[in-house]
Design a protein around this motif. Sequence first.
Motif, PDB file in Angstrom:
ATOM      1  N   LEU A  48       1.662   2.780  -6.511  1.00 34.83           N
ATOM      2  CA  LEU A  48       2.066   4.115  -6.946  1.00 34.83           C
ATOM      3  C   LEU A  48       2.622   4.960  -5.801  1.00 34.83           C
ATOM      4  CD1 LEU A  48      -0.878   4.890  -9.377  1.00 34.83           C
ATOM      5  CD2 LEU A  48       1.525   4.544 -10.002  1.00 34.83           C
ATOM      6  N   LEU A  49       2.360   4.580  -4.564  1.00 35.60           N
ATOM      7  CA  LEU A  49       2.909   5.334  -3.438  1.00 35.60           C
ATOM      8  C   LEU A  49       4.425   5.228  -3.360  1.00 35.60           C
ATOM      9  CD1 LEU A  49       0.306   4.739  -0.585  1.00 35.60           C
ATOM     10  CD2 LEU A  49       0.698   6.807  -1.916  1.00 35.60           C
ATOM     11  N   GLY A  50       4.988   4.319  -4.140  1.00 39.40           N
ATOM     12  CA  GLY A  50       6.443   4.288  -4.254  1.00 39.40           C
ATOM     13  C   GLY A  50       6.998   5.510  -4.962  1.00 39.40           C
ATOM     14  N   GLU A 183       6.593   9.612  11.455  1.00 39.20           N
ATOM     15  CA  GLU A 183       6.389   9.232  10.061  1.00 39.20           C
ATOM     16  C   GLU A 183       5.608   7.924   9.993  1.00 39.20           C
ATOM     17  OE1 GLU A 183       7.017  10.306   7.069  1.00 39.20           O
ATOM     18  OE2 GLU A 183       8.396  11.998   7.256  1.00 39.20           O
ATOM     19  N   ASP A 184       5.117   7.608   8.794  1.00 41.43           N
ATOM     20  CA  ASP A 184       4.371   6.367   8.621  1.00 41.43           C
ATOM     21  C   ASP A 184       4.931   5.478   7.523  1.00 41.43           C
ATOM     22  OD1 ASP A 184       2.088   6.465   6.063  1.00 41.43           O
ATOM     23  OD2 ASP A 184       3.297   8.216   6.511  1.00 41.43           O
ATOM     24  N   ALA A 185       5.832   5.993   6.701  1.00 37.11           N
ATOM     25  CA  ALA A 185       6.259   5.279   5.495  1.00 37.11           C
ATOM     26  C   ALA A 185       7.777   5.181   5.423  1.00 37.11           C
ATOM     27  CB  ALA A 185       5.735   5.990   4.251  1.00 37.11           C
ATOM     28  N   PRO A 186       8.296   4.140   4.767  1.00 33.61           N
ATOM     29  CA  PRO A 186       9.746   4.003   4.660  1.00 33.61           C
ATOM     30  C   PRO A 186      10.436   5.193   4.010  1.00 33.61           C
ATOM     31  CG  PRO A 186       8.685   1.929   4.102  1.00 33.61           C
ATOM     32  CD  PRO A 186       7.594   2.945   4.250  1.00 33.61           C
ATOM     33  N   MET A 187       9.811   5.837   3.019  1.00 34.59           N
ATOM     34  CA  MET A 187      10.447   6.983   2.378  1.00 34.59           C
ATOM     35  C   MET A 187      10.549   8.176   3.324  1.00 34.59           C
ATOM     36  SD  MET A 187       9.220   6.960  -1.599  1.00 34.59           S
ATOM     37  CE  MET A 187       7.481   6.961  -1.190  1.00 34.59           C
ATOM     38  N   GLY A 188       9.533   8.345   4.161  1.00 39.15           N
ATOM     39  CA  GLY A 188       9.592   9.407   5.153  1.00 39.15           C
ATOM     40  C   GLY A 188      10.656   9.142   6.203  1.00 39.15           C
ATOM     41  N   LEU A 189      10.726   7.882   6.638  1.00 37.65           N
ATOM     42  CA  LEU A 189      11.781   7.496   7.580  1.00 37.65           C
ATOM     43  C   LEU A 189      13.149   7.761   6.978  1.00 37.65           C
ATOM     44  CD1 LEU A 189      12.954   5.982  10.079  1.00 37.65           C
ATOM     45  CD2 LEU A 189      12.547   3.855   8.828  1.00 37.65           C
ATOM     46  N   THR A 202       4.556   5.455  13.074  1.00 34.73           N
ATOM     47  CA  THR A 202       3.193   4.993  13.340  1.00 34.73           C
ATOM     48  C   THR A 202       2.661   4.401  12.041  1.00 34.73           C
ATOM     49  OG1 THR A 202       2.264   7.186  12.850  1.00 34.73           O
ATOM     50  CG2 THR A 202       2.812   6.717  15.144  1.00 34.73           C
ATOM     51  N   ARG A 203       2.625   3.109  11.961  1.00 37.46           N
ATOM     52  CA  ARG A 203       2.266   2.439  10.706  1.00 37.46           C
ATOM     53  C   ARG A 203       0.888   2.887  10.201  1.00 37.46           C
ATOM     54  NH1 ARG A 203       5.096  -2.069   9.247  1.00 37.46           N
ATOM     55  NH2 ARG A 203       6.653  -2.878  10.707  1.00 37.46           N
ATOM     56  N   SER A 204       0.799   3.112   8.898  1.00 37.61           N
ATOM     57  CA  SER A 204      -0.478   3.471   8.278  1.00 37.61           C
ATOM     58  C   SER A 204      -0.987   2.299   7.453  1.00 37.61           C
ATOM     59  CB  SER A 204      -0.307   4.716   7.399  1.00 37.61           C
ATOM     60  OG  SER A 204       0.617   4.461   6.359  1.00 37.61           O
ATOM     61  N   ALA A 205      -2.173   2.460   6.891  1.00 35.37           N
ATOM     62  CA  ALA A 205      -2.827   1.352   6.194  1.00 35.37           C
ATOM     63  C   ALA A 205      -1.975   0.787   5.068  1.00 35.37           C
ATOM     64  CB  ALA A 205      -4.180   1.827   5.650  1.00 35.37           C
ATOM     65  N   TYR A 206      -1.361   1.652   4.285  1.00 36.79           N
ATOM     66  CA  TYR A 206      -0.596   1.179   3.140  1.00 36.79           C
ATOM     67  C   TYR A 206       0.782   0.651   3.510  1.00 36.79           C
ATOM     68  CZ  TYR A 206      -3.634   2.313  -0.789  1.00 36.79           C
ATOM     69  OH  TYR A 206      -4.651   2.313  -1.724  1.00 36.79           O
ATOM     70  N   PHE A 207       1.256   0.931   4.704  1.00 40.13           N
ATOM     71  CA  PHE A 207       2.609   0.504   5.091  1.00 40.13           C
ATOM     72  C   PHE A 207       2.587  -0.361   6.342  1.00 40.13           C
ATOM     73  CE2 PHE A 207       3.066   4.457   2.669  1.00 40.13           C
ATOM     74  CZ  PHE A 207       3.879   3.993   1.649  1.00 40.13           C
TER      75      PHE A 207
END
Length: 259
Positions: A48-50, A183-189, A202-207
């Motif tokens: 769902l984070l997509g 950022e931590d996620a592809p959408m933020g990037l 900075t990679r997070s747990a889900y990414f």
Amino acid sequence: MRRLNAVLWDVDGTLAETERDGHRVAFNLAFEALGLPWHWDVARYGQLLGITGGRERLQHDMASRSDAPATARERLMLAEELHRLKNHHYAEQVRSGAVVLRPGVVQVMGQCAERGIRMALATTTSRVNVEALLRVQLGSRWASWFEAIVCGEDVRHKKPDPEVYRQVLAQLGLSPLETLAIEDAPMGLAAARAAEVPVVVTRSAYFDNAIFDGAIAIGPGLHQRQGWRPALPKAEGAPIGLDDLIDWHAQMDCVSQSV
């Protein structure tokens, strides 16, 4: 040499691992409070984070549920109530100490403050959730750390749309290349890059295994020097510091990484 004048922080996943053990848990408590037999496990919430935004995430999930309200209006009303309850439970999670800032974050923020590097928040999470987290972690004057704070309520389009970054740049009065997003996620990037802002991931747990294209540096977090691309000089026990961000910003060579 390009000068770095401001660091722009994402919140969820970047400042703290809020998603898996904060927001997800709070959503499940909201379902329970309304007597709904729904539960988002770790894997489902990762899917769902997509979808960016809590209300949007709820409506997307309800669209596939046979036991959800039949009409779009009813689903929207339920999403609003669930989101309100979720925010309440999330604040309680934060106050209990279940959600804390990622290692290295406060140290880099402190270095920025000491050396006159301006800071801003560029997030499309709700302002109430930002305040709940940072009031506990940074104190009652948390907002004074940041010269611009743009949250989900302030934009019409959420990440990966660049609107949040464009608003932050306008408030700071800076050009994109004077700033650096974390950022931590592809959408933020994608949101930052669409606004022409260079990005450190900075990679997070889900990414942790996500593919990132176009960042100037990608690594496991600000707490360690190992595992970064481009590779960093070894410094036993040393975390990432402001000087590393300045060096990456000055070189500004895009890298890509998939694991």
